[in-house]
Design an enzyme around this catalytic site. Structure first.
Site, short mmCIF file in Angstrom:
data_model
loop_
_atom_site.label_atom_id
_atom_site.label_comp_id
_atom_site.label_asym_id
_atom_site.label_seq_id
_atom_site.Cartn_x
_atom_site.Cartn_y
_atom_site.Cartn_z
N GLY B 12 52.20 -36.23 32.35
CA GLY B 12 52.26 -37.56 33.08
C GLY B 12 51.74 -37.41 34.39
N SER B 14 48.90 -38.58 35.55
CA SER B 14 47.83 -39.53 35.80
C SER B 14 48.36 -40.44 37.06
CB SER B 14 47.81 -40.43 34.88
OG SER B 14 48.65 -41.34 34.37
N ASP B 63 51.09 -38.30 23.65
CA ASP B 63 52.72 -38.73 23.66
C ASP B 63 53.76 -37.56 23.66
OD1 ASP B 63 54.71 -41.08 21.83
OD2 ASP B 63 55.15 -39.77 23.58
N VAL B 64 54.10 -37.11 24.89
CA VAL B 64 54.97 -36.07 24.62
C VAL B 64 56.31 -35.94 23.84
CG1 VAL B 64 54.46 -35.25 26.97
CG2 VAL B 64 56.42 -36.63 26.84
N TYR B 155 68.64 -43.07 31.37
CA TYR B 155 67.81 -42.39 32.17
C TYR B 155 68.56 -41.25 32.75
CZ TYR B 155 64.33 -41.15 36.09
OH TYR B 155 63.28 -40.55 36.65
N LYS B 159 68.01 -37.11 31.72
CA LYS B 159 67.66 -36.10 32.91
C LYS B 159 68.96 -34.89 32.99
CE LYS B 159 63.94 -37.93 34.27
NZ LYS B 159 62.68 -37.20 34.50
#
Lengths: 136, 254
Positions: B12, B14, B63-64, B155, B159
């Site tokens: 990620g 970018s 795509d991770v 989310y 995490k």
């Protein structure tokens, strides 16, 4: 590379990875029992050997050597002990084993505990031989 | 925090925090592989910026959450640079919904990218790192992994999973001289929190430093953990949140 040179590499890897003394690492010592290795230790040993000798020896290789590719259902009896098929295989792959003493008593899932330093040296020898023939 | 000649993957990379990490690492001598999924143009831009500074960088689309693609990416890195020293698992998505409105797919997809990406990239990088007996993995987690924020249950879970993985992996890999750490940003000025930034009056009072973080500030913490300056730090989670996690909520977020 002679067998005794391979033995020294394996011995050093065991000493560095597990923290045992050099004189504890004799041919007939079992890795999991006598040397007290755990799964992470085993991984560490194999990576050290790979780093030193330049080719891979994996945990899969060890399992394959012991079981000869025999599927679990055939390697063990219903009660979970090593089957006759399994014992015949063990006679070949782990020559130090007295298979009759294991019959009907030894759990198939504990088979890795029988693996000795000598067995590992033999495996590394075999893998080295395979690499040589691949490269030729 | 010298990173000269270290080969670093930033997933990620970018935009946002990933972009800041890529640029900062390159400025300290690292060779940076900027992974992106959709934003090719932005990834190229970061790459060009690094090269304009005299640094070395590549971009790689993957795509991770897809292990096959990640394996391809690691193979590319080893082919191109000969080694891999640092993996910064930064790629992440959010899909905010109240639990009441959330469907199973809504947490699964966030988990697959956020934690799945950490797992996939760590796992794929493991073999070369274990063989060379050195490596660092820095995961970009979030302050939300430890504090509740309305609408972010998915989310937050992803995490928190990263934090737990960081600890376990650190314990397993320490003997191979591989360190695994995490940074926990609070609110940083990135596209992901664009909506929040517009409503800053609501949120600033809840942050002791009374401001949002800059991506560059998070990047500094990442670089610290990735560098030899952090040689005795592994399994740690480091909050970069202006003190937000220390407070016991003031007022209401939403």
């Amino acid at each position: 590379m002679e067998r005794n040179e391979i033995f020294e590499v394996v011995q050093q890897a065991l000493v560095d990875a597990i923290g045992v003394d050099e004189d504890e690492v004799v041919g007939k010592a079992t890795l999991l029992g006598d040397l007290g290795a755990e799964s992470l230790d085993l991984l560490d040993v194999l990576f050290r050997i790979e780093r030193k000798l330049g080719f891979k020896v994996t945990i899969n290789d060890i399992t394959l050597m012991i079981t000869g590719g025999i599927p679990d259902e055939e390697f063990g009896t219903e009660e979970g002990y090593i089957s006759d098929v399994g014992l015949t295989q063990l006679k070949k792959s782990l020559p130090q084993i007295d298979v009759d003493s294991l019959r009907g008593k030894f759990e198939a899932e504990r088979v890795l505990t029988l693996f000795t330093v000598d067995n590992l040296v033999s495996l590394v020898e075999t893998r080295k031989g395979e690499m040589a023939s691949v490269n030729n | 925090m010298d990173l000269t000649d270290k080969v670093m993957l930033v997933t990620g990379g970018s935009r946002g925090i990933g972009r800041a990490i890529s640029l900062a690492a390159a400025s300290r001598g690292a060779k940076v592989v900027i992974n992106y999924n959709h934003n090719a143009a932005q990834a190229e831009e970061v790459c060009e910026l690094v090269q304009a500074q005299g640094g070395t960088a590549s971009i790689y689309q993957a795509d991770v959450s897809n292990m096959q693609q990640v394996k391809g990416m690691i193979a590319f890195i080893l082919d191109t640079y000969g080694k891999l020293d640092i993996v910064v698992n930064n790629a992440g998505i959010a899909y905010d919904r109240l639990v009441f409105q959330m469907e199973p797919e809504d947490w699964q997809k966030v988990m697959n990218v956020n934690f799945g990406g950490v797992f996939n990239c760590s796992k794929a990088a493991l073999e070369p790192m274990m063989l060379q007996r050195s490596g660092v993995i820095v995961n970009v987690s979030s302050a939300m992994s430890e504090g509740g924020w309305v609408g972010q249950s998915n989310y937050a879970c992803s995490k928190a999973a990263i934090n737990a993985f960081t600890r376990t992996a650190a314990v397993e890999l320490a003997r191979f001289n591989i360190r695994v750490c995490a940074v926990l940003p609070g609110f940083s000025e990135t596209e992901m929190v664009e909506g929040l930034l517009k409503e800053e009056k609501r949120y600033l009072p809840q942050i002791p430093q009374k401001r949002f973080g800059k991506p560059e500030e998070v990047a500094q913490a990442v670089l610290f953990l990735a560098s030899d300056a952090a040689s005795h730090i592994t399994g740690s989670t480091l909050a970069v949140d202006g003190g937000a996690l220390c407070t016991v909520g003031i007022g209401r977020p939403l």
